[in-house]
Design an enzyme around this catalytic site. Structure first.
Site, PDB file in Angstrom:
ATOM      1  N   HIS A  82      71.408  48.766  34.474  1.00  0.00           N
ATOM      2  CA  HIS A  82      70.553  49.345  34.624  1.00  0.00           C
ATOM      3  C   HIS A  82      70.576  50.778  35.682  1.00  0.00           C
ATOM      4  O   HIS A  82      71.638  51.313  35.717  1.00  0.00           O
ATOM      5  CB  HIS A  82      70.397  48.551  36.389  1.00  0.00           C
ATOM      6  N   ASP A 161      59.449  42.514  44.072  1.00  0.00           N
ATOM      7  CA  ASP A 161      59.971  43.633  43.861  1.00  0.00           C
ATOM      8  C   ASP A 161      58.249  43.946  43.201  1.00  0.00           C
ATOM      9  O   ASP A 161      58.250  45.331  43.257  1.00  0.00           O
ATOM     10  CB  ASP A 161      60.786  43.448  43.164  1.00  0.00           C
ATOM     11  N   ARG A 168      55.927  51.921  46.888  1.00  0.00           N
ATOM     12  CA  ARG A 168      56.911  52.728  47.366  1.00  0.00           C
ATOM     13  C   ARG A 168      56.440  53.856  46.376  1.00  0.00           C
ATOM     14  O   ARG A 168      56.538  54.984  46.915  1.00  0.00           O
ATOM     15  CB  ARG A 168      58.461  52.118  47.244  1.00  0.00           C
ATOM     16  N   SER A 183      65.536  46.607  45.489  1.00  0.00           N
ATOM     17  CA  SER A 183      65.082  46.374  44.099  1.00  0.00           C
ATOM     18  C   SER A 183      66.010  45.984  43.404  1.00  0.00           C
ATOM     19  O   SER A 183      65.209  45.602  41.904  1.00  0.00           O
ATOM     20  CB  SER A 183      64.236  47.984  43.556  1.00  0.00           C
ATOM     21  N   LYS A 187      66.345  42.278  40.999  1.00  0.00           N
ATOM     22  CA  LYS A 187      65.487  41.900  39.238  1.00  0.00           C
ATOM     23  C   LYS A 187      67.237  41.418  38.865  1.00  0.00           C
ATOM     24  O   LYS A 187      66.893  40.353  37.663  1.00  0.00           O
ATOM     25  CB  LYS A 187      65.474  43.504  38.816  1.00  0.00           C
TER      26      LYS A 187
END
Length: 433
Positions: A82, A161, A168, A183, A187
């Site tokens: 990520h 999320d 956001r 967040s 995930k």
């Protein structure tokens, strides 16, 4: 419990209990708490922060808002990567097929663009037919058959999320560390991973502007992951200029495919290989990083990674012919070159301003209801340290609206600085946590 009391409690600097956090997340996910109250709570968190215990509780509650994937029937390691968000950051499209071609399973839940940064899902949706919203059973089947999937949050996977991410983006609450950590990690935990590699961006095009901020975020992410039983490492990488040369969704797909064909920009190739190597190491496909890098390079050179990308596209409903015919991707109607007005060396190609230019062209979202134009964006012809002559094209803007073009040009003008000598180069990878 009342929402207004919890907003006030956080506003006044007190820590919330796991039960209070659960009340907020469950209520908002079910639609019982309106956007305006959740936006106020998010801003209170930006102002007051969260303790490590609150951040962990928020992460776990967001995971509980949906289901968690179970891969216990697959013997191979399940590993993901990520990025915290950058400009031109398309490494997911390159490293996912590399790692999957090596036999590691990659169940990747990605996000959409936030503020000036691009999103993996937006890039993938520029491929005709590509579906990023898949039922859980389809996700399982694609991972079993192909080895990797690239999808977004859904009603089944971390729906909390999905709603918070969009809110956001339009309430100036993106950069808050506890919200970023929850967040990202919610995930990843929902994916049923064994291990995770994080790419924490730092620089003017990242949400973390300084190395101290980036290291703080990296350490928080690694801490939450390890407390939840995952093998995690984070790389802190440069984002003072865009990664690669393409910014914008279809344009970045093309650059990713070019990289898989061995013709992409060196910085994009190098970072993709390095991140893939860490994933392969955590996925037990190599015994050390050198061996892992060699494996990643072989999979690129052999064409195995490119073939894996075709398989991923086809498995998710996309047109795999885009790999060989880029005209099957959305095409912008107009092009305009921004040219240097002096001779010298590029000393700045400000990533955030170039990302904002791409967003203004239509490649990103200005508000919650913005529609993405997959064809538009920028391609850089010159980057930091490269020489230019007067009149050389610094970048090309691809556009479908003259009005949007004029707005974007102002940011491009502010992004490029040409001087007499090159600055010392920034290392692409600054640290590993």
């Amino acid at each position: 419990m009342r929402v207004v009391d919890l907003i006030r409690k956080k506003r006044d600097g007190y820590a919330l209990t796991p039960e209070e956090i659960a009340f907020l997340i469950r209520g908002y996910t079910r639609g019982e708490i309106p956007d305006y109250q959740m936006a106020a709570f998010l801003m209170a968190v930006v102002w007051r922060g969260m303790t490590p215990e609150e951040t962990l509780a928020l992460t776990e509650e967001m995971v509980r808002s949906g289901c968690t994937l179970d891969w216990s029937h697959l013997p191979e390691a399940k590993v993901d990567k990520h990025s915290t968000g950058g400009v031109g950051d398309k490494t997911s499209l390159v490293l996912t097929p590399i790692v999957a071609a090596a036999g590691v399973r990659v169940p990747m839940i990605s996000g959409r663009g936030l503020a000036h940064t691009g999103g993996t899902l937006d890039k993938l949706e520029s491929i005709p037919g590509f579906r990023v919203q898949l039922p859980v059973e389809t996700i399982r089947r694609v991972v079993e058959q192909v080895g990797a999937v690239l999808v977004g949050q859904s009603e089944e996977l971390v729906p909390a999320d999905r709603k918070l991410y969009a809110l956001r983006d339009v309430t100036a609450t993106v950069e808050c560390l506890p919200l970023i950590v929850a967040s990202i990690m919610s995930k990843k935990i929902a994916e049923g991973l064994d291990a995770l590699v994080l790419d924490v961006k730092v620089g003017n095009g990242a949400f973390m502007k300084t190395e101290a901020e980036a290291r703080d975020l990296a350490e928080r992410l690694v801490d939450v992951g390890r407390r939840l039983g995952k093998r995690v490492r984070a790389l802190i990488t440069d984002m003072n200029q865009p990664l690669g040369r393409a910014i914008g969704n279809a344009l970045e797909v093309i650059e990713s495919v070019e990289t898989l064909k061995g013709r992409g920009p060196e910085d994009l190739r190098a970072l993709s290989v390095e991140l893939a190597a860490h994933m392969l190491l955590l996925g037990h496909r190599a015994t050390n990083l050198d061996e892992a890098r060699e494996l990643a390079e072989r999979l690129l050179q052999s064409g195995a990674a490119l073939e894996k990308f075709r398989q991923i596209i086809e498995a998710q409903g996309g047109d795999p012919r885009v790999v060989d015919d880029y005209t099957r991707l959305p095409q912008a109607r107009g092009r305009w070159d921004y040219r240097a007005d002096a001779e010298g060396v590029v000393v700045e190609a400000h990533a955030e301003r170039l990302g904002l230019a791409s967003m203004l062209l239509g490649a990103g979202r200005e508000d919650l209801h913005s529609t993405i134009d997959p064809a538009v964006g920028l391609v850089l012809h010159k980057k930091i340290g490269e020489r230019v002559a007067r009149g050389d094209a610094l970048c090309t803007l691809y556009y479908n609206s003259e009005e949007r073009l004029h707005r974007a040009v102002e940011y491009v003008r502010a992004a490029f600085v040409v001087g007499s000598s090159a600055p010392p180069p920034d290392p692409l990878i600054k640290a590993v946590v």
